[in-house]
Design a protein around this motif. Structure first.
Motif, mmCIF file in Angstrom:
data_model
loop_
_atom_site.group_PDB
_atom_site.id
_atom_site.type_symbol
_atom_site.label_atom_id
_atom_site.label_comp_id
_atom_site.label_asym_id
_atom_site.label_seq_id
_atom_site.Cartn_x
_atom_site.Cartn_y
_atom_site.Cartn_z
ATOM 1 N N GLN A 59 38.925 7.830 18.918
ATOM 2 C CA GLN A 59 38.300 6.518 18.723
ATOM 3 C C GLN A 59 37.708 6.374 17.322
ATOM 4 O O GLN A 59 37.103 5.352 17.005
ATOM 5 C CB GLN A 59 37.201 6.312 19.778
ATOM 6 C CG GLN A 59 37.705 6.275 21.212
ATOM 7 C CD GLN A 59 38.697 5.157 21.449
ATOM 8 O OE1 GLN A 59 38.541 4.050 20.939
ATOM 9 N NE2 GLN A 59 39.742 5.448 22.228
ATOM 10 N N GLN A 60 37.867 7.432 16.514
ATOM 11 C CA GLN A 60 37.382 7.435 15.129
ATOM 12 C C GLN A 60 35.891 7.136 15.061
ATOM 13 O O GLN A 60 35.408 6.358 14.234
ATOM 14 C CB GLN A 60 38.183 6.452 14.270
ATOM 15 C CG GLN A 60 39.670 6.793 14.223
ATOM 16 C CD GLN A 60 40.472 5.847 13.354
ATOM 17 O OE1 GLN A 60 40.182 4.668 13.265
ATOM 18 N NE2 GLN A 60 41.484 6.386 12.686
ATOM 19 N N GLU A 61 35.148 7.778 15.960
ATOM 20 C CA GLU A 61 33.696 7.632 15.979
ATOM 21 C C GLU A 61 33.096 8.166 14.687
ATOM 22 O O GLU A 61 33.529 9.195 14.156
ATOM 23 C CB GLU A 61 33.111 8.395 17.166
ATOM 24 C CG GLU A 61 33.485 7.816 18.523
ATOM 25 C CD GLU A 61 32.666 6.586 18.877
ATOM 26 O OE1 GLU A 61 31.682 6.298 18.173
ATOM 27 O OE2 GLU A 61 33.031 5.904 19.853
ATOM 28 N N LYS A 62 32.070 7.491 14.196
ATOM 29 C CA LYS A 62 31.395 7.925 12.972
ATOM 30 C C LYS A 62 29.991 8.455 13.254
ATOM 31 O O LYS A 62 29.334 8.994 12.359
ATOM 32 C CB LYS A 62 31.309 6.749 11.985
ATOM 33 C CG LYS A 62 32.676 6.247 11.506
ATOM 34 C CD LYS A 62 33.447 7.346 10.788
ATOM 35 C CE LYS A 62 34.800 6.867 10.305
ATOM 36 N NZ LYS A 62 35.586 7.961 9.661
ATOM 37 N N ASP A 63 29.513 8.315 14.490
ATOM 38 C CA ASP A 63 28.186 8.792 14.843
ATOM 39 C C ASP A 63 28.120 10.317 14.725
ATOM 40 O O ASP A 63 29.090 11.013 15.027
ATOM 41 C CB ASP A 63 27.860 8.368 16.277
ATOM 42 C CG ASP A 63 26.395 8.485 16.598
ATOM 43 O OD1 ASP A 63 25.710 7.450 16.606
ATOM 44 O OD2 ASP A 63 25.938 9.622 16.835
#
Length: 277
Positions: free
Chosen positions: A132-136
């Motif tokens: 999901q290409q999370e950046k958190d």
């Protein structure tokens, strides 16, 4: 029949690749990678051979391959495979180990198969974040916690310390293949180089490395091809630079080993370049 899907992404924050295969029936021939692979089975049963040992792997089985671990797998019971994994380069693994342990070494994971591991659930969550290409920074936190447990609970501190050092003849051949993989190499060339018969060469090499000389050469070529594709070199030029007879042969073999076409693999780095702009 459920259609197969093959999804791959590259996470620049963690510097790792993530693969997701669903509904595939592909047999992967004997090969090795020059990076670490940490994956798990979501569905399906597979027969796995790794370093001359036989395993049956199924749902919730964690699989770990060290660089140079020769392995092959094929489906059982006509069940398609759902599989996820992350790939970690040697350089990146060394940085991870240094951050976690404050020491500089490459871990050697002693068992390629861990059944009913509690890490599967955590790895699944991490994989979802990667896809999901999370950046958190929760993603970074979870990744480090997973690697911490793997390194402290399932690895030796000296890479490949349990392996048998190859004989001088086999080491000469390995070094030659590494240096000349783009050339048209013949078995006679290797036999003369090591000063042993072709039959003895095949038997000794396969016994010591767990893979035949030609399969070893093809694995080296695929590793070199991946690096060129990451640099946006066209599949045709990659085929010519890595010793394959033509683009078709290269593309077919690349998919057999990696599970993706060269263009599919190259596209993840095109996407990553766009995201950086």
């Amino acid at each position: 029949m459920v259609p197969e899907t093959r999804t791959v992404c590259f996470d620049a924050d963690l510097n790792i690749e993530a693969y997701s295969f669903k509904g595939i029936r592909q047999k992967f021939p004997t090969h090795f990678h020059e990076y670490y692979v940490i994956g798990f089975i979501e569905n399906g049963r597979r027969e796995l051979f790794c370093k001359n040992k036989h395993y049956i792997v199924e749902r919730d089985t964690l699989i770990i391959f060290n660089p140079q671990d020769s392995h092959m797998c094929q489906q059982l019971d006509n069940e398609p495979l759902d599989y996820r994994c992350i790939n970690i380069s040697v350089d990146n693994m060394q940085k991870i180990v240094r951050e976690i342990t404050q020491k500089t070494y490459l871990p050697y994971f002693t068992e390629p198969v861990l059944c009913d591991s509690e890490l599967v659930s955590a790895l699944h969550d991490l994989h979802e974040m990667l896809m999901q290409q999370e950046k958190d920074f929760k993603k970074d936190e979870l990744f480090l916690l997973i690697m911490e447990e793997l390194i402290f609970e399932h690895a030796d501190t000296i890479f490949d310390q349990n392996s048998i050092e190859p004989s001088a003849e086999i080491k000469i051949i390995c070094d030659f293949l590494q240096a000349n993989y783009s050339e048209n190499i013949k078995l006679n060339d290797l036999s003369q180089l090591a000063n042993i018969s072709k039959y003895h060469l095949l038997r000794s090499f396969t016994k010591q490395k767990g893979i035949s000389p030609y399969c070893y050469l093809e694995a080296i070529r695929i590793s070199a091809a991946k690096k060129l594709l990451e640099q946006q070199c066209s599949p045709l030029n990659v085929a010519l630079q890595t010793g394959f007879s033509d683009q078709s042969h290269f593309s077919n073999f690349f998919k057999r080993i990696i599970g993706l076409t060269p263009k599919q693999y190259m596209n993840i780095f095109i996407t990553e370049t766009k995201h950086k702009k």
